[in-house]
Design an enzyme around this catalytic site. Structure first.
Site, PDB file in Angstrom:
ATOM      1  N   VAL A  60       0.874  -1.182   0.000  1.00 17.28           N
ATOM      2  CA  VAL A  60       0.000   0.000   0.000  1.00 17.28           C
ATOM      3  C   VAL A  60       0.907   1.228   0.000  1.00 17.28           C
ATOM      4  O   VAL A  60       1.772   1.362   0.871  1.00 17.28           O
ATOM      5  CB  VAL A  60      -0.917  -0.002   1.243  1.00 17.28           C
ATOM      6  CG1 VAL A  60      -1.805   1.242   1.248  1.00 17.28           C
ATOM      7  CG2 VAL A  60      -1.765  -1.272   1.297  1.00 17.28           C
ATOM      8  N   VAL A  86       4.402  -1.410   3.401  1.00 14.36           N
ATOM      9  CA  VAL A  86       4.270   0.008   3.058  1.00 14.36           C
ATOM     10  C   VAL A  86       5.159   0.330   1.860  1.00 14.36           C
ATOM     11  O   VAL A  86       6.364   0.078   1.887  1.00 14.36           O
ATOM     12  CB  VAL A  86       4.639   0.888   4.263  1.00 14.36           C
ATOM     13  CG1 VAL A  86       4.504   2.360   3.892  1.00 14.36           C
ATOM     14  CG2 VAL A  86       3.743   0.544   5.452  1.00 14.36           C
ATOM     15  N   LYS A  87       4.523   0.881   0.822  1.00 11.67           N
ATOM     16  CA  LYS A  87       5.277   1.216  -0.389  1.00 11.67           C
ATOM     17  C   LYS A  87       5.683   2.687  -0.313  1.00 11.67           C
ATOM     18  O   LYS A  87       4.854   3.568  -0.100  1.00 11.67           O
ATOM     19  CB  LYS A  87       4.377   0.979  -1.596  1.00 11.67           C
ATOM     20  CG  LYS A  87       5.077   0.517  -2.825  1.00 11.67           C
ATOM     21  CD  LYS A  87       4.000   0.131  -3.819  1.00 11.67           C
ATOM     22  CE  LYS A  87       4.548  -0.238  -5.145  1.00 11.67           C
ATOM     23  NZ  LYS A  87       3.478  -0.213  -6.147  1.00 11.67           N
ATOM     24  N   VAL A  88       6.983   2.912  -0.485  1.00 13.43           N
ATOM     25  CA  VAL A  88       7.537   4.254  -0.340  1.00 13.43           C
ATOM     26  C   VAL A  88       8.383   4.562  -1.576  1.00 13.43           C
ATOM     27  O   VAL A  88       9.198   3.730  -1.983  1.00 13.43           O
ATOM     28  CB  VAL A  88       8.426   4.311   0.944  1.00 13.43           C
ATOM     29  CG1 VAL A  88       9.099   5.662   1.075  1.00 13.43           C
ATOM     30  CG2 VAL A  88       7.610   3.997   2.192  1.00 13.43           C
TER      31      VAL A  88
END
Ligand code: E4P
Length: 226
Positions: A60, A86-88
């Site tokens: 996400v 968590v996509k960063v």
């Protein structure tokens, strides 16, 4: 090589999952926008995906641009379900946020990676997954697969123990547009390919398989009627 599906569409995820070969999901802001979803429903939609995936990793993506915003998003997303990653995006703030999230035991997928040096920085900042993009690199007349090969070779030279919660870094071949991208990624020994549903279907289909099934069915009818 494992297959992730690159979509936020629940029906596509359910269909791919029913095939028995799905290992995860990646989403991004554009893919969510494509579903027609509203801002207020974003997190509940991501939670639906995480539930549907029953423990498989679901990436996400944060849309924040500051370290604080990314960390805040990351902590909130990862608290929705244990399988949320968590996509960063890779940038100064992204690296700092990645390190802070990794130190808190959050799995990070560092996205928008277009070079081996970016991949090395991401892994050192505690990224659990690093996502080099193939198709978008090809789009600017560069060689996405050659760039992916550099990432595989560089990350493969080192041991990432102690750098993140799982002490391992997996490469996700992203921005995959064709079955040939998938084959080339597997030939390079990439851990994961995240593939849009349309391309995943193309990976499955072969005209000779369809013809072979039709022929076996027709011949079996003859046996039944004999
Ligand atoms: C990766 O996780 C991204 O969501 C994705 O692969 C981007 O692909 P695109 O270049 O087809 O948008």
């Amino acid at each position: 090589m494992k297959f992730f599906i690159d979509t936020a569409d629940l029906a596509e995820i359910a269909e791919a999952k029913s095939w028995g070969c799905l290992a995860g999901v990646t989403t991004n802001p554009s893919l969510y926008a494509k579903t027609g979803g509203k801002l207020a429903d974003f997190e509940s939609h991501m939670l639906k995906i995480a539930d549907l995936c029953e423990g498989l990793p679901v990436s996400v993506e944060t849309t924040a641009s500051t370290v604080e915003g990314m960390v805040e998003d990351g902590l909130r997303f990862s608290s929705l379900a244990p399988n949320i990653v968590v996509k960063v995006p890779i940038c100064e703030a992204g690296l700092a946020a990645c390190r802070m999230l990794a130190d808190k035991g959050v799995r990070v997928n560092m996205t928008l990676v277009f070079s081996a040096t970016q991949a090395l920085l991401a892994a050192n900042a505690g990224a659990r997954y690093v996502s080099p993009f193939i198709g978008r690199f090809d789009d600017i007349a560069e060689d996405g697969i050659a760039q992916l090969a550099d990432v595989v070779a560089c990350l493969g030279n080192y041991d990432w123990s102690g750098k993140n919660v799982d002490s391992r870094v997996e490469i996700i071949a992203a921005s995959v547009r064709t079955p040939l991208h998938v084959t080339k990624a597997a030939l390079l020994g990439v851990d994961i390919a995240t593939v849009p549903f349309k391309t995943l279907s193309k990976c499955l289909k072969h005209p000779l398989t369809d013809r072979g099934i039709a022929l076996f069915e027709a011949d079996w009818k003859k046996v039944e009627q004999a």
